[in-house]
Design a protein around this motif. Structure first.
Motif, mmCIF file in Angstrom:
data_model
loop_
_atom_site.group_PDB
_atom_site.id
_atom_site.type_symbol
_atom_site.label_atom_id
_atom_site.label_comp_id
_atom_site.label_asym_id
_atom_site.label_seq_id
_atom_site.Cartn_x
_atom_site.Cartn_y
_atom_site.Cartn_z
ATOM 1 N N ALA A 176 19.499 77.889 -3.042
ATOM 2 C CA ALA A 176 20.719 78.335 -3.726
ATOM 3 C C ALA A 176 21.430 77.176 -4.420
ATOM 4 C CB ALA A 176 21.654 79.024 -2.732
ATOM 5 N N LEU A 177 21.314 75.985 -3.857
ATOM 6 C CA LEU A 177 21.950 74.811 -4.471
ATOM 7 C C LEU A 177 21.397 74.569 -5.864
ATOM 8 C CD1 LEU A 177 23.738 72.214 -4.266
ATOM 9 C CD2 LEU A 177 21.689 71.066 -3.373
ATOM 10 N N TRP A 178 20.074 74.460 -5.990
ATOM 11 C CA TRP A 178 19.456 74.141 -7.277
ATOM 12 C C TRP A 178 19.436 75.325 -8.220
ATOM 13 C CZ3 TRP A 178 17.692 69.549 -9.318
ATOM 14 C CH2 TRP A 178 17.744 68.441 -8.467
ATOM 15 N N SER A 179 19.398 76.530 -7.670
ATOM 16 C CA SER A 179 19.320 77.720 -8.508
ATOM 17 C C SER A 179 20.665 78.126 -9.082
ATOM 18 C CB SER A 179 18.738 78.887 -7.703
ATOM 19 O OG SER A 179 18.654 80.049 -8.489
ATOM 20 N N LEU A 180 21.722 78.050 -8.267
ATOM 21 C CA LEU A 180 23.022 78.592 -8.663
ATOM 22 C C LEU A 180 24.082 77.536 -8.964
ATOM 23 C CD1 LEU A 180 23.240 81.444 -5.981
ATOM 24 C CD2 LEU A 180 22.350 81.597 -8.317
ATOM 25 N N ALA A 181 24.102 76.462 -8.191
ATOM 26 C CA ALA A 181 25.209 75.500 -8.288
ATOM 27 C C ALA A 181 25.286 74.715 -9.593
ATOM 28 C CB ALA A 181 25.162 74.524 -7.107
ATOM 29 N N PRO A 182 24.179 74.500 -10.356
ATOM 30 C CA PRO A 182 24.341 73.756 -11.608
ATOM 31 C C PRO A 182 25.408 74.335 -12.526
ATOM 32 C CG PRO A 182 22.019 73.936 -11.090
ATOM 33 C CD PRO A 182 22.752 74.770 -10.069
ATOM 34 N N HIS A 183 25.547 75.657 -12.549
ATOM 35 C CA HIS A 183 26.588 76.283 -13.368
ATOM 36 C C HIS A 183 27.966 75.755 -12.977
ATOM 37 C CE1 HIS A 183 24.000 79.100 -15.411
ATOM 38 N NE2 HIS A 183 23.548 79.590 -14.270
ATOM 39 N N ASP A 184 28.258 75.820 -11.680
ATOM 40 C CA ASP A 184 29.601 75.477 -11.219
ATOM 41 C C ASP A 184 29.855 73.970 -11.238
ATOM 42 O OD1 ASP A 184 30.553 78.266 -10.111
ATOM 43 O OD2 ASP A 184 28.490 77.997 -9.459
ATOM 44 N N ILE A 185 28.815 73.187 -10.950
ATOM 45 C CA ILE A 185 28.961 71.734 -11.040
ATOM 46 C C ILE A 185 29.326 71.335 -12.462
ATOM 47 C CG2 ILE A 185 27.739 69.531 -10.891
ATOM 48 C CD1 ILE A 185 26.045 70.780 -8.642
ATOM 49 N N SER A 186 28.615 71.886 -13.430
ATOM 50 C CA SER A 186 28.894 71.537 -14.828
ATOM 51 C C SER A 186 30.304 71.953 -15.228
ATOM 52 C CB SER A 186 27.860 72.171 -15.755
ATOM 53 O OG SER A 186 27.943 73.585 -15.757
ATOM 54 N N VAL A 187 30.785 73.091 -14.716
ATOM 55 C CA VAL A 187 32.135 73.547 -15.031
ATOM 56 C C VAL A 187 33.176 72.590 -14.452
ATOM 57 C CG1 VAL A 187 33.865 75.321 -14.533
ATOM 58 C CG2 VAL A 187 31.601 75.980 -15.330
ATOM 59 N N VAL A 188 33.003 72.197 -13.201
ATOM 60 C CA VAL A 188 33.960 71.285 -12.561
ATOM 61 C C VAL A 188 34.022 69.954 -13.307
ATOM 62 C CG1 VAL A 188 34.423 69.924 -10.479
ATOM 63 C CG2 VAL A 188 33.813 72.344 -10.271
ATOM 64 N N GLY A 324 23.488 66.591 -18.518
ATOM 65 C CA GLY A 324 22.432 67.062 -17.631
ATOM 66 C C GLY A 324 22.146 66.079 -16.517
ATOM 67 N N LEU A 325 22.142 64.788 -16.853
ATOM 68 C CA LEU A 325 21.913 63.741 -15.857
ATOM 69 C C LEU A 325 23.010 63.746 -14.806
ATOM 70 C CD1 LEU A 325 20.637 61.164 -14.691
ATOM 71 C CD2 LEU A 325 21.823 59.856 -16.469
ATOM 72 N N ARG A 326 24.266 63.888 -15.216
ATOM 73 C CA ARG A 326 25.376 63.906 -14.251
ATOM 74 C C ARG A 326 25.203 65.038 -13.241
ATOM 75 N NH1 ARG A 326 28.337 62.105 -18.948
ATOM 76 N NH2 ARG A 326 28.629 64.249 -19.688
ATOM 77 N N VAL A 327 24.787 66.200 -13.721
ATOM 78 C CA VAL A 327 24.596 67.341 -12.825
ATOM 79 C C VAL A 327 23.425 67.090 -11.877
ATOM 80 C CG1 VAL A 327 23.976 69.790 -12.728
ATOM 81 C CG2 VAL A 327 25.654 68.989 -14.401
ATOM 82 N N VAL A 328 22.338 66.550 -12.380
ATOM 83 C CA VAL A 328 21.173 66.269 -11.531
ATOM 84 C C VAL A 328 21.507 65.228 -10.471
ATOM 85 C CG1 VAL A 328 18.826 65.316 -11.515
ATOM 86 C CG2 VAL A 328 19.488 66.968 -13.265
ATOM 87 N N LYS A 329 22.314 64.232 -10.819
ATOM 88 C CA LYS A 329 22.724 63.227 -9.838
ATOM 89 C C LYS A 329 23.478 63.868 -8.672
ATOM 90 C CE LYS A 329 24.652 59.461 -11.478
ATOM 91 N NZ LYS A 329 25.477 58.592 -12.373
ATOM 92 N N ILE A 330 24.333 64.830 -8.987
ATOM 93 C CA ILE A 330 25.085 65.517 -7.933
ATOM 94 C C ILE A 330 24.160 66.402 -7.103
ATOM 95 C CG2 ILE A 330 26.890 67.244 -7.516
ATOM 96 C CD1 ILE A 330 28.325 66.073 -9.988
ATOM 97 N N LEU A 331 23.250 67.118 -7.756
ATOM 98 C CA LEU A 331 22.295 67.954 -7.034
ATOM 99 C C LEU A 331 21.426 67.108 -6.105
ATOM 100 C CD1 LEU A 331 21.181 70.284 -9.962
ATOM 101 C CD2 LEU A 331 22.449 71.003 -7.927
ATOM 102 N N ASP A 332 21.002 65.946 -6.589
ATOM 103 C CA ASP A 332 20.176 65.046 -5.777
ATOM 104 C C ASP A 332 20.946 64.547 -4.561
ATOM 105 O OD1 ASP A 332 17.781 63.066 -5.504
ATOM 106 O OD2 ASP A 332 19.553 61.780 -5.530
#
Length: 348
Positions: A176-188, A324-332
């Protein structure tokens, strides 16, 4: 097989584009690019010939192929839109950039920080646009929230939280983190205009061992701001909500509400300096609730239009490779926190 792609009249200033990956969300991206001003939908590409056949009926003017290599070799295609499974994003984007194409790629940009950094560097080296499909950055309601913050309507921002919940669709490989959270991370990140310093994440796998069905992600932005993101496909409610709490007012974006998607709550709590009694020092104010008019604009069409405009006009996309990199860094970092039972992980 040789693709039959007509030459583009450069005086018309059209962007010839191919969409790669036509199943699921891909068919929506095809539709959007077909309606985007200054875009020429040239080629539809998918490994599944049946999927191609269904889309070819709708867009008979576009060529079709099951071979990505044919698109890379076609000089009359100047951009590709990659709407393929996440593990393929990096390799397909690298091949496109090396072939001189501009790239629109769905989220996430890649599955590792190293790969995301490589794409940032390659895009700059090749002088090509790379734009990530952080769709909600182009939602008119999110842009309205951004203007409320910028104009000081909400006061100093204390914290943000978001919910992205539903019962299904259950993924078997991507949590769920990688599938759904990129939307909300990018918004924040878009709303606050800054990156977090630390993240913590806790989650649990109930349906498929090792694939978290629910995740609670916390972002710390130094001592000033914080945000929490709750994502799950194992929830009784279908909820898409962002809440911003400020020192003057609070705002709610409820994407599931049929008419009042953005509301401002004229409520706040403040501390009165110099009051001896702690209870008396806290003042809570309850005011009116206002519903704001949200422009009737489809986020996906705004997103594809932004990509085409940036390529043709030589501008940097809002959700570029750096975003995109900023979001991937947070997901990682969040993934590492998940594996350490919620230990704080610094964003490097």
């Amino acid at each position: 097989m040789e693709l039959k792609v007509g030459k583009v009249n450069q005086t018309m200033e059209l962007l010839p584009i191919s969409v790669v990956g036509l199943g699921g969300w891909g068919k929506n991206v095809v539709r959007s690019f077909s309606q985007t001003r200054r875009a020429k939908l040239c080629v539809l590409c998918d490994e599944n010939e049946e999927v191609i056949a269904r889309q070819a009926v709708l867009y008979p003017y576009a060529a079709t192929t099951t071979q990505y290599s044919e698109i890379l070799a076609e000089s009359n295609i100047h951009a590709v839109a990659l709407v393929t499974p996440s593990p393929s994003h990096f390799n397909l984007a690298v091949q496109a950039l090396n072939a001189g194409k501009h790239v629109f790629v769905e989220k996430p940009l890649s599955l590792t920080v190293g790969d995301a950094k490589e794409l940032v560097a390659l895009a700059e080296k090749k002088q090509r646009v790379v734009m990530v499909g952080h769709l909600l950055e182009y939602h008119p309601a999110v842009n309205l929230l951004k203007s409320l913050i910028q104009t000081g309507e909400l006061g100093d921002i204390h914290y943000i939280y978001s919910h992205r919940l539903n019962l299904g669709v259950v993924r078997l490989e991507e949590n769920a983190l990688w599938s759904l959270a990129p939307h909300d991370i990018s918004v924040v990140l878009y709303l606050l205009g800054k990156e977090p310093t630390h993240v913590t994440a806790v989650g649990q796998s109930y349906l498929n061992p090792g694939v978290e069905d629910v995740v609670f992600l916390n972002l710390r932005f130094g001592e000033e701001h914080m945000a929490q993101i709750h994502v799950s496909w194992l929830d009784p409610h279908k909820e898409r909500k962002v809440v911003i709490v400020g020192s003057k007012r609070m705002a709610v974006f409820d994407d599931m509400h049929p008419s009042e998607k953005v509301r401002i709550f004229d409520k706040s709590a403040n501390v009165k300096i110099g009051t001896a009694n702690y209870v008396e020092s806290i003042t809570v104010r309850h005011g009116e609730i206002r519903s704001l008019i949200v422009p009737n604009q489809e986020p996906l069409l705004s997103e594809t239009q932004h990509f085409v405009d940036c390529v043709l006009d030589g501008k940097t996309p809002r959700s570029d490779a750096h975003d995109g990199l900023r979001v991937v860094k947070i997901l990682d970092a969040a993934t590492r926190s998940l594996h350490q039972n919620g230990m704080p992980v610094e964003i490097l």
